[in-house]
Design a protein around this motif. Structure first.
Motif, PDB file in Angstrom:
ATOM      1  N   GLY A 285       0.847  -1.371  -0.035  1.00 34.62           N
ATOM      2  CA  GLY A 285       0.088   0.041   0.045  1.00 34.62           C
ATOM      3  C   GLY A 285       0.806   1.237  -0.010  1.00 34.62           C
ATOM      4  N   LEU A 286       2.007   1.326  -0.229  1.00 31.60           N
ATOM      5  CA  LEU A 286       2.851   2.478  -0.321  1.00 31.60           C
ATOM      6  C   LEU A 286       2.811   3.321  -1.636  1.00 31.60           C
ATOM      7  CD1 LEU A 286       6.041   1.292   1.449  1.00 31.60           C
ATOM      8  CD2 LEU A 286       4.502   2.544   2.284  1.00 31.60           C
ATOM      9  N   ASP A 287       2.383   2.372  -2.726  1.00 30.98           N
ATOM     10  CA  ASP A 287       2.185   3.001  -3.923  1.00 30.98           C
ATOM     11  C   ASP A 287       0.788   2.401  -4.409  1.00 30.98           C
ATOM     12  OD1 ASP A 287       4.149   4.589  -4.272  1.00 30.98           O
ATOM     13  OD2 ASP A 287       5.414   3.207  -4.942  1.00 30.98           O
ATOM     14  N   GLU A 288      -0.044   3.081  -5.103  1.00 31.35           N
ATOM     15  CA  GLU A 288      -1.351   2.545  -5.755  1.00 31.35           C
ATOM     16  C   GLU A 288      -1.201   2.226  -7.234  1.00 31.35           C
ATOM     17  OE1 GLU A 288      -4.894   1.869  -4.963  1.00 31.35           O
ATOM     18  OE2 GLU A 288      -3.686   1.948  -2.770  1.00 31.35           O
ATOM     19  N   PRO A 289      -1.760   1.157  -7.682  1.00 31.87           N
ATOM     20  CA  PRO A 289      -1.536   0.698  -9.013  1.00 31.87           C
ATOM     21  C   PRO A 289      -2.430   1.858  -9.953  1.00 31.87           C
ATOM     22  CG  PRO A 289      -2.130  -0.959  -7.857  1.00 31.87           C
ATOM     23  CD  PRO A 289      -2.693   0.192  -6.918  1.00 31.87           C
ATOM     24  N   THR A 290      -1.830   1.813 -11.222  1.00 31.83           N
ATOM     25  CA  THR A 290      -2.531   2.765 -12.139  1.00 31.83           C
ATOM     26  C   THR A 290      -3.606   2.132 -12.712  1.00 31.83           C
ATOM     27  OG1 THR A 290      -0.346   4.041 -12.741  1.00 31.83           O
ATOM     28  CG2 THR A 290      -2.227   4.176 -14.140  1.00 31.83           C
ATOM     29  N   GLU A 291      -3.572   0.682 -12.884  1.00 31.73           N
ATOM     30  CA  GLU A 291      -4.237  -0.267 -13.192  1.00 31.73           C
ATOM     31  C   GLU A 291      -4.205  -1.551 -12.685  1.00 31.73           C
ATOM     32  OE1 GLU A 291      -4.008  -0.617 -17.483  1.00 31.73           O
ATOM     33  OE2 GLU A 291      -4.035   1.634 -17.781  1.00 31.73           O
ATOM     34  N   GLY A 292      -5.203  -2.168 -12.718  1.00 29.01           N
ATOM     35  CA  GLY A 292      -5.072  -3.652 -11.768  1.00 29.01           C
ATOM     36  C   GLY A 292      -5.303  -3.794 -10.448  1.00 29.01           C
ATOM     37  N   THR A 293      -5.160  -4.816  -9.759  1.00 25.82           N
ATOM     38  CA  THR A 293      -5.372  -5.041  -8.370  1.00 25.82           C
ATOM     39  C   THR A 293      -4.169  -5.886  -7.685  1.00 25.82           C
ATOM     40  OG1 THR A 293      -6.741  -7.111  -8.791  1.00 25.82           O
ATOM     41  CG2 THR A 293      -7.897  -4.877  -8.671  1.00 25.82           C
ATOM     42  N   VAL A 294      -4.135  -5.570  -6.498  1.00 22.79           N
ATOM     43  CA  VAL A 294      -3.143  -5.989  -5.584  1.00 22.79           C
ATOM     44  C   VAL A 294      -4.010  -6.736  -4.496  1.00 22.79           C
ATOM     45  CG1 VAL A 294      -1.110  -6.156  -4.270  1.00 22.79           C
ATOM     46  CG2 VAL A 294      -1.224  -4.995  -6.533  1.00 22.79           C
TER      47      VAL A 294
ATOM     48  N   ARG B 135      -7.207  -5.620  -0.196  1.00 22.66           N
ATOM     49  CA  ARG B 135      -6.266  -4.688  -0.384  1.00 22.66           C
ATOM     50  C   ARG B 135      -5.227  -4.328   1.058  1.00 22.66           C
ATOM     51  NH1 ARG B 135      -8.740   0.426  -3.409  1.00 22.66           N
ATOM     52  NH2 ARG B 135     -10.608  -0.034  -1.868  1.00 22.66           N
ATOM     53  N   TYR B 136      -4.338  -4.107   0.885  1.00 27.69           N
ATOM     54  CA  TYR B 136      -3.464  -3.962   2.210  1.00 27.69           C
ATOM     55  C   TYR B 136      -4.124  -2.982   3.108  1.00 27.69           C
ATOM     56  CZ  TYR B 136       0.215  -2.626   5.203  1.00 27.69           C
ATOM     57  OH  TYR B 136       1.153  -2.528   6.460  1.00 27.69           O
ATOM     58  N   ARG B 137      -4.676  -1.763   2.750  1.00 26.17           N
ATOM     59  CA  ARG B 137      -5.375  -0.740   3.501  1.00 26.17           C
ATOM     60  C   ARG B 137      -6.630  -1.337   4.018  1.00 26.17           C
ATOM     61  NH1 ARG B 137      -6.771   3.853  -0.872  1.00 26.17           N
ATOM     62  NH2 ARG B 137      -8.418   2.940  -1.994  1.00 26.17           N
ATOM     63  N   GLU B 138      -7.320  -2.209   3.582  1.00 22.73           N
ATOM     64  CA  GLU B 138      -8.415  -2.661   4.085  1.00 22.73           C
ATOM     65  C   GLU B 138      -8.533  -3.798   5.282  1.00 22.73           C
ATOM     66  OE1 GLU B 138     -10.305  -4.724   0.917  1.00 22.73           O
ATOM     67  OE2 GLU B 138     -11.071  -2.854  -0.124  1.00 22.73           O
ATOM     68  N   HIS B 139      -6.914  -4.039   5.800  1.00 23.69           N
ATOM     69  CA  HIS B 139      -6.855  -4.929   6.596  1.00 23.69           C
ATOM     70  C   HIS B 139      -6.974  -4.275   8.070  1.00 23.69           C
ATOM     71  CE1 HIS B 139      -5.993  -8.757   4.856  1.00 23.69           C
ATOM     72  NE2 HIS B 139      -5.210  -8.019   4.035  1.00 23.69           N
TER      73      HIS B 139
ATOM     74  N   GLU C 165      -1.308  -9.370   9.228  1.00 23.36           N
ATOM     75  CA  GLU C 165      -1.613 -10.066   7.821  1.00 23.36           C
ATOM     76  C   GLU C 165      -0.122 -10.243   7.008  1.00 23.36           C
ATOM     77  OE1 GLU C 165      -4.475 -11.400   6.838  1.00 23.36           O
ATOM     78  OE2 GLU C 165      -5.661 -10.538   8.559  1.00 23.36           O
ATOM     79  N   ILE C 166       0.711  -9.298   6.945  1.00 24.60           N
ATOM     80  CA  ILE C 166       1.856  -9.142   6.028  1.00 24.60           C
ATOM     81  C   ILE C 166       2.966  -8.735   6.711  1.00 24.60           C
ATOM     82  CG2 ILE C 166       1.111  -7.367   4.576  1.00 24.60           C
ATOM     83  CD1 ILE C 166       2.814  -8.472   2.240  1.00 24.60           C
ATOM     84  N   GLY C 167       4.090  -9.258   7.040  1.00 28.82           N
ATOM     85  CA  GLY C 167       5.315  -8.489   7.574  1.00 28.82           C
ATOM     86  C   GLY C 167       6.204  -8.285   6.341  1.00 28.82           C
TER      87      GLY C 167
END
Length: 301
Positions: free
Chosen positions: A49-58, A64-68, A74-76
């Motif tokens: 979540g430090l950068d947002e995709p221009t297109e597509g999903t992660v 998404r990271y910010r939804e946790h 969840e992720i280290g």
């Protein structure tokens, strides 16, 4: 699980990541490889979540990271070992992170011990060596006991004991069913640690395969030594066979195995004093795969 789907990231006219799709699965170590400028760091920044995709999903574990609500659980991640206030001690740094997620103090002590930093837990991080900084970064990544661990160059600056520790640690995390993603420029070490590989170049996916299959794709080379090397070269010439020579009297042959070469030499009375097979390494396979994707190449001396 880490899921990257048709992700593109542009910075003005520059496309850093271009339609990238891959999955890092639970229960295995995924090596994330590519030349400098391939888009690895940008991709890892988008994952957390430090950068947002221009297109597509992660997605990390389906979101998404910010939804946790508690992303450290969840992720280290270790992207930059030096991203620590130099005036803080190792323990203070980890305690600060723990308090943001309700992680108990006991867990801080556990990861300090796991990373071999208990004896220097009260020392300022700014006085740490590169290797100690790496250990602190790994400790922070493990703090939330996450299901996903993503590390960028985790053995950078570590001594041999530290390298062995990281190797064993990542293997044990994967054996516990966690998703482990590792980015490294050390091909030999990656070959020992990783189960699966994702290789990118100029922001695009070049390979999504097992370590074994990528190495096998590079084939094998047979070194042949003979006092009649020039004559043997002509006898071996055929479609699909490459014969090169860097040393007088010796040939490097691809596209034909040692048994076939020996049989041809014997049938034509060509004496051999060397016939050895060299299996390609991960470095060989990587260099071959990324040959046209190197953005910052060096000029041979």
């Amino acid at each position: 699980m880490i899921e990257v789907r048709q992700v593109t990231k542009r910075y003005g006219p520059k496309t850093a990541v271009d339609g990238l799709t891959f999955t890092a699965q639970p229960g295995q170590v995924t090596g994330f490889l590519g030349p400098n400028g391939a888009g690895k760091s940008t991709t890892m920044r988008m994952i957390i979540g430090l950068d947002e995709p221009t297109e597509g999903t992660v997605r990390v574990n389906g979101r998404r990271y910010r939804e946790h609500a508690a992303p450290l659980r969840e992720i280290g991640a270790l992207l930059e070992a030096r991203s620590v206030h130099p005036g803080r001690s190792a323990r203070s740094h980890l305690l600060g992170l723990a308090r943001t997620h309700g992680i108990p103090r006991q867990r801080v002590d556990e990861v300090l011990e796991l990373s071999g930093l208990t004896a220097v837990a009260g020392k300022r991080a700014g006085a740490f060596s590169l290797g100690m900084g790496q250990r602190l970064g790994i400790a922070a990544a493990l703090l939330g006991d996450p299901a996903v661990v993503m590390l960028d160059e985790p053995v950078n600056g570590l001594d041999p004991e530290g390298v062995l520790w990281v190797r064993g640690l990542l293997g044990s995390l994967a054996a516990e069913g966690r998703t482990v993603m590792l980015s490294s420029h050390l091909m030999a070490e990656t070959a020992l640690i990783a189960d699966h590989l994702v290789v990118v170049g100029k922001g695009r996916l070049l390979a999504d395969t097992s370590v074994k299959d990528l190495i096998n794709s590079a084939g094998t080379e047979v070194r042949v030594g003979s006092d009649e090397a020039d004559r043997l070269r002509g006898l071996l010439a055929r479609p699909g066979v490459s014969v090169a020579s860097s040393i007088e009297g010796e040939l490097d042959v691809t596209g034909m195995d040692a048994r076939e070469i020996g049989a041809i030499a014997s049938a034509h009375g060509v004496p051999l004093y060397q016939l050895t097979t060299r299996t390609a390494s991960l470095e060989d396979a990587f260099m071959d795969l990324t040959r046209d994707s190197i953005e910052y190449g060096s000029v041979p001396a």
